[in-house]
Design a protein around this motif. Structure first.
Motif, PDB file in Angstrom:
ATOM      1  N   PRO A  20       0.797  -1.243   0.000  1.00 13.25           N
ATOM      2  CA  PRO A  20       0.000   0.000   0.000  1.00 13.25           C
ATOM      3  C   PRO A  20       0.821   1.280   0.000  1.00 13.25           C
ATOM      4  CG  PRO A  20      -0.875  -1.571   1.590  1.00 13.25           C
ATOM      5  CD  PRO A  20       0.410  -2.153   1.095  1.00 13.25           C
ATOM      6  N   SER A  21       2.032   1.240   0.527  1.00 10.05           N
ATOM      7  CA  SER A  21       2.836   2.469   0.618  1.00 10.05           C
ATOM      8  C   SER A  21       3.585   2.801  -0.664  1.00 10.05           C
ATOM      9  CB  SER A  21       3.846   2.340   1.766  1.00 10.05           C
ATOM     10  OG  SER A  21       4.815   1.335   1.473  1.00 10.05           O
ATOM     11  N   TRP A  22       3.572   1.898  -1.643  1.00 10.60           N
ATOM     12  CA  TRP A  22       4.366   2.120  -2.856  1.00 10.60           C
ATOM     13  C   TRP A  22       3.706   3.122  -3.791  1.00 10.60           C
ATOM     14  CZ3 TRP A  22       5.630  -3.667  -4.319  1.00 10.60           C
ATOM     15  CH2 TRP A  22       6.512  -4.173  -3.358  1.00 10.60           C
ATOM     16  N   PRO A  23       4.526   3.827  -4.590  1.00  7.74           N
ATOM     17  CA  PRO A  23       3.960   4.726  -5.602  1.00  7.74           C
ATOM     18  C   PRO A  23       3.156   3.953  -6.641  1.00  7.74           C
ATOM     19  CG  PRO A  23       6.302   5.168  -5.247  1.00  7.74           C
ATOM     20  CD  PRO A  23       5.994   3.888  -4.544  1.00  7.74           C
ATOM     21  N   ALA A  24       2.293   4.645  -7.327  1.00  7.00           N
ATOM     22  CA  ALA A  24       1.455   4.020  -8.349  1.00  7.00           C
ATOM     23  C   ALA A  24       2.306   3.325  -9.401  1.00  7.00           C
ATOM     24  CB  ALA A  24       0.572   5.081  -8.999  1.00  7.00           C
ATOM     25  N   GLY A  25       1.897   2.139  -9.783  1.00  8.53           N
ATOM     26  CA  GLY A  25       2.579   1.404 -10.841  1.00  8.53           C
ATOM     27  C   GLY A  25       3.677   0.484 -10.382  1.00  8.53           C
ATOM     28  N   VAL A  46      -7.497 -14.521  -7.305  1.00  8.09           N
ATOM     29  CA  VAL A  46      -6.817 -13.672  -6.339  1.00  8.09           C
ATOM     30  C   VAL A  46      -7.828 -13.149  -5.328  1.00  8.09           C
ATOM     31  CG1 VAL A  46      -5.525 -11.531  -6.003  1.00  8.09           C
ATOM     32  CG2 VAL A  46      -5.009 -13.019  -7.951  1.00  8.09           C
ATOM     33  N   VAL A  47      -7.539 -13.407  -4.055  1.00  8.19           N
ATOM     34  CA  VAL A  47      -8.364 -12.907  -2.958  1.00  8.19           C
ATOM     35  C   VAL A  47      -7.441 -12.195  -1.981  1.00  8.19           C
ATOM     36  CG1 VAL A  47      -9.945 -13.478  -1.091  1.00  8.19           C
ATOM     37  CG2 VAL A  47     -10.003 -14.809  -3.213  1.00  8.19           C
ATOM     38  N   LEU A  48      -7.603 -10.890  -1.846  1.00  7.32           N
ATOM     39  CA  LEU A  48      -6.711 -10.101  -1.008  1.00  7.32           C
ATOM     40  C   LEU A  48      -7.260 -10.013   0.407  1.00  7.32           C
ATOM     41  CD1 LEU A  48      -5.892  -7.194  -3.494  1.00  7.32           C
ATOM     42  CD2 LEU A  48      -4.577  -9.270  -3.060  1.00  7.32           C
ATOM     43  N   GLU A  49      -6.524 -10.613   1.357  1.00  8.61           N
ATOM     44  CA  GLU A  49      -6.934 -10.565   2.758  1.00  8.61           C
ATOM     45  C   GLU A  49      -5.813 -10.086   3.671  1.00  8.61           C
ATOM     46  OE1 GLU A  49      -8.325 -14.447   3.710  1.00  8.61           O
ATOM     47  OE2 GLU A  49     -10.234 -14.180   2.669  1.00  8.61           O
ATOM     48  N   ASP A  50      -4.640  -9.816   3.118  1.00  3.70           N
ATOM     49  CA  ASP A  50      -3.479  -9.394   3.894  1.00  3.70           C
ATOM     50  C   ASP A  50      -3.261  -7.902   3.691  1.00  3.70           C
ATOM     51  OD1 ASP A  50      -0.809  -8.881   4.819  1.00  3.70           O
ATOM     52  OD2 ASP A  50      -0.369 -11.011   4.647  1.00  3.70           O
ATOM     53  N   ASP A  51      -3.135  -7.161   4.788  1.00  4.44           N
ATOM     54  CA  ASP A  51      -2.965  -5.709   4.690  1.00  4.44           C
ATOM     55  C   ASP A  51      -1.651  -5.314   4.017  1.00  4.44           C
ATOM     56  OD1 ASP A  51      -5.381  -5.352   5.945  1.00  4.44           O
ATOM     57  OD2 ASP A  51      -4.507  -5.077   7.948  1.00  4.44           O
ATOM     58  N   ASP A  52      -0.686  -6.245   3.937  1.00 10.17           N
ATOM     59  CA  ASP A  52       0.593  -5.923   3.310  1.00 10.17           C
ATOM     60  C   ASP A  52       0.499  -5.876   1.787  1.00 10.17           C
ATOM     61  OD1 ASP A  52       1.924  -5.690   5.685  1.00 10.17           O
ATOM     62  OD2 ASP A  52       2.657  -7.748   5.701  1.00 10.17           O
ATOM     63  N   VAL A  53      -0.582  -6.389   1.217  1.00  8.27           N
ATOM     64  CA  VAL A  53      -0.741  -6.417  -0.243  1.00  8.27           C
ATOM     65  C   VAL A  53      -1.990  -5.629  -0.611  1.00  8.27           C
ATOM     66  CG1 VAL A  53      -1.004  -7.853  -2.294  1.00  8.27           C
ATOM     67  CG2 VAL A  53       0.411  -8.650  -0.382  1.00  8.27           C
ATOM     68  N   GLU A  54      -1.778  -4.517  -1.289  1.00  8.80           N
ATOM     69  CA  GLU A  54      -2.895  -3.667  -1.706  1.00  8.80           C
ATOM     70  C   GLU A  54      -3.540  -4.179  -2.981  1.00  8.80           C
ATOM     71  OE1 GLU A  54      -3.074   1.009  -1.961  1.00  8.80           O
ATOM     72  OE2 GLU A  54      -2.154   0.185  -3.781  1.00  8.80           O
ATOM     73  N   ASP A  55      -2.721  -4.745  -3.855  1.00  9.38           N
ATOM     74  CA  ASP A  55      -3.222  -5.240  -5.141  1.00  9.38           C
ATOM     75  C   ASP A  55      -2.299  -6.350  -5.618  1.00  9.38           C
ATOM     76  OD1 ASP A  55      -4.858  -5.369  -7.424  1.00  9.38           O
ATOM     77  OD2 ASP A  55      -3.450  -4.153  -8.559  1.00  9.38           O
ATOM     78  N   ALA A  56      -2.827  -7.286  -6.341  1.00 14.32           N
ATOM     79  CA  ALA A  56      -2.036  -8.352  -6.955  1.00 14.32           C
ATOM     80  C   ALA A  56      -2.745  -8.795  -8.220  1.00 14.32           C
ATOM     81  CB  ALA A  56      -1.857  -9.529  -5.996  1.00 14.32           C
ATOM     82  N   GLY A  57      -1.967  -9.224  -9.191  1.00 14.08           N
ATOM     83  CA  GLY A  57      -2.566  -9.651 -10.440  1.00 14.08           C
ATOM     84  C   GLY A  57      -1.600 -10.432 -11.296  1.00 14.08           C
ATOM     85  N   TRP A  58      -2.139 -10.960 -12.382  1.00  7.28           N
ATOM     86  CA  TRP A  58      -1.362 -11.802 -13.297  1.00  7.28           C
ATOM     87  C   TRP A  58      -0.902 -10.979 -14.498  1.00  7.28           C
ATOM     88  CZ3 TRP A  58      -0.049 -16.501 -11.647  1.00  7.28           C
ATOM     89  CH2 TRP A  58      -0.817 -17.083 -10.635  1.00  7.28           C
ATOM     90  N   PHE A  59       0.360 -11.184 -14.906  1.00  7.29           N
ATOM     91  CA  PHE A  59       0.971 -10.445 -16.009  1.00  7.29           C
ATOM     92  C   PHE A  59       1.592 -11.422 -16.994  1.00  7.29           C
ATOM     93  CE2 PHE A  59       0.859  -7.692 -12.365  1.00  7.29           C
ATOM     94  CZ  PHE A  59       0.676  -6.406 -12.846  1.00  7.29           C
ATOM     95  N   THR A  60       1.234 -11.304 -18.253  1.00  5.27           N
ATOM     96  CA  THR A  60       1.927 -12.068 -19.285  1.00  5.27           C
ATOM     97  C   THR A  60       3.273 -11.413 -19.576  1.00  5.27           C
ATOM     98  OG1 THR A  60       1.016 -10.792 -21.120  1.00  5.27           O
ATOM     99  CG2 THR A  60      -0.281 -12.697 -20.334  1.00  5.27           C
ATOM    100  N   ARG A  61       4.097 -12.087 -20.355  1.00  4.49           N
ATOM    101  CA  ARG A  61       5.377 -11.479 -20.737  1.00  4.49           C
ATOM    102  C   ARG A  61       5.147 -10.205 -21.547  1.00  4.49           C
ATOM    103  NH1 ARG A  61       6.200 -16.945 -20.629  1.00  4.49           N
ATOM    104  NH2 ARG A  61       8.045 -17.636 -19.443  1.00  4.49           N
TER     105      ARG A  61
END
Length: 303
Positions: A185-190, A251-266
């Motif tokens: 959550p504390s990281w800059p956008a992107g 993806v189910v976010l339940e941990d306060d340390d992770v604001e967002d998570a997702g899948w990325f192709t190459r």
């Protein structure tokens, strides 16, 4: 391909562990005019233009002498002094994290020495009293041991194992294969990175990978493969890197340390890194190596 984080461990020094209690040898090497010392104020050091400031030992202030070891015919030391020196010039003294972007090219050779010094400085700063009786601690073994003056119990430096992992899903090597990245959550956008977490007592590293990924994102991981490791004295970790294969992708976010998570192709990684919309970890981190190893080559941009 060359993994970026390996630049920080490519030229290790001889730590001379068997000579840390040889007072005559230590005195001889300290008095040698070719020996060099890094001054650490608390847990901060003072960089100079173009690198790290290594002083002749004759110019070192009083403090806890720490033997780092030998390399290139030179004996290297650190001297740990009080944090007051760093506080008196806050703009000139920086923590290790502030130096990480500088550990590239020629300066990377100094990383094993600096990591050794800063890891011990962090340990000395955090261990002021005996955990058994609360007595005061006295440094021994050239800074690598602390002994209680009251009960005699010795303390030794520890490194906490932490897992860091790139999890993939889909047919390996296919355009549809994707990797899982998250952001704090504390990281800059992107800004996105691999997932990570500490190993718990009685837990294998592989199970720590599976547990941390499940706790942070809800993704279930099956196969886990070791890739490499990196000392990370911020303050006292050993990052152990893995690749893993997901057996679920929701993806189910339940941990306060992770604001967002997702899948990325190459292609997502390439396009996002080139445009600057996706900011990946710095080149000196094992996180970067895990991503680029899966991607198949270098990516532009970094923190």
């Amino acid at each position: 391909m060359t993994l970026p984080h390996l630049a920080l461990v490519a030229d290790p020094h001889d730590r001379r562990g068997l000579l840390r209690t040889d007072d005559a040898w230590l005195a001889e090497r300290w008095d040698d005019p070719t020996s060099r010392v890094l001054v650490v104020s608390g847990t901060r050091i003072r960089p100079v233009e173009g690198g790290i400031e290594w002083l002749p030992t004759a110019q070192a202030p009083d403090g806890v002498r720490v033997l780092l070891g030998d390399r290139d015919g030179v004996t290297w030391w650190a001297v740990i002094v009080g944090s007051e020196l760093g506080r008196s010039e806050p703009d000139r003294w920086v923590p290790l994290r502030g130096l990480l972007p500088s550990f590239t090219d020629d300066l990377a050779r100094e990383a094993p020495l600096v990591f050794h010094a800063m890891g011990l400085a962090e340990w000395h700063a955090a261990h002021r009293h005996c955990p058994r009786c609360g007595g005061s601690l006295e440094p021994r073994a050239a800074g690598h041991e602390l002994v209680c003056r009251d009960c005699g119990k010795p303390q030794f430096p520890r490194s906490d194992p932490a897992v860091i992992m790139l999890i993939a899903a889909g047919e390996p090597g296919s355009p549809e294969e994707r990797c899982l990245l998250g952001r704090h959550p504390s990281w800059p956008a992107g800004r996105y990175s691999t997932l990570a977490g500490f190993c718990e007592p009685g837990e294998t590293l592989e199970d720590a990978v599976r547990r941390e990924v499940a706790e942070e994102t809800g993704v279930v991981v099956g196969e886990v493969t070791y890739v490499g490791n990196q000392p990370w004295p911020l303050p006292a970790s050993l990052m152990v890197g893995f690749h893993g294969r997901a057996i679920s992708e929701r993806v189910v976010l339940e941990d306060d340390d992770v604001e967002d998570a997702g899948w990325f192709t190459r292609e997502d990684l390439r396009r996002g890194a080139e445009s600057g919309e996706l900011v990946l970890p710095g080149g000196v981190s094992i996180s970067r190596s895990l991503i680029e190893l899966w991607f198949g080559g270098p990516l532009p941009g970094s923190w």
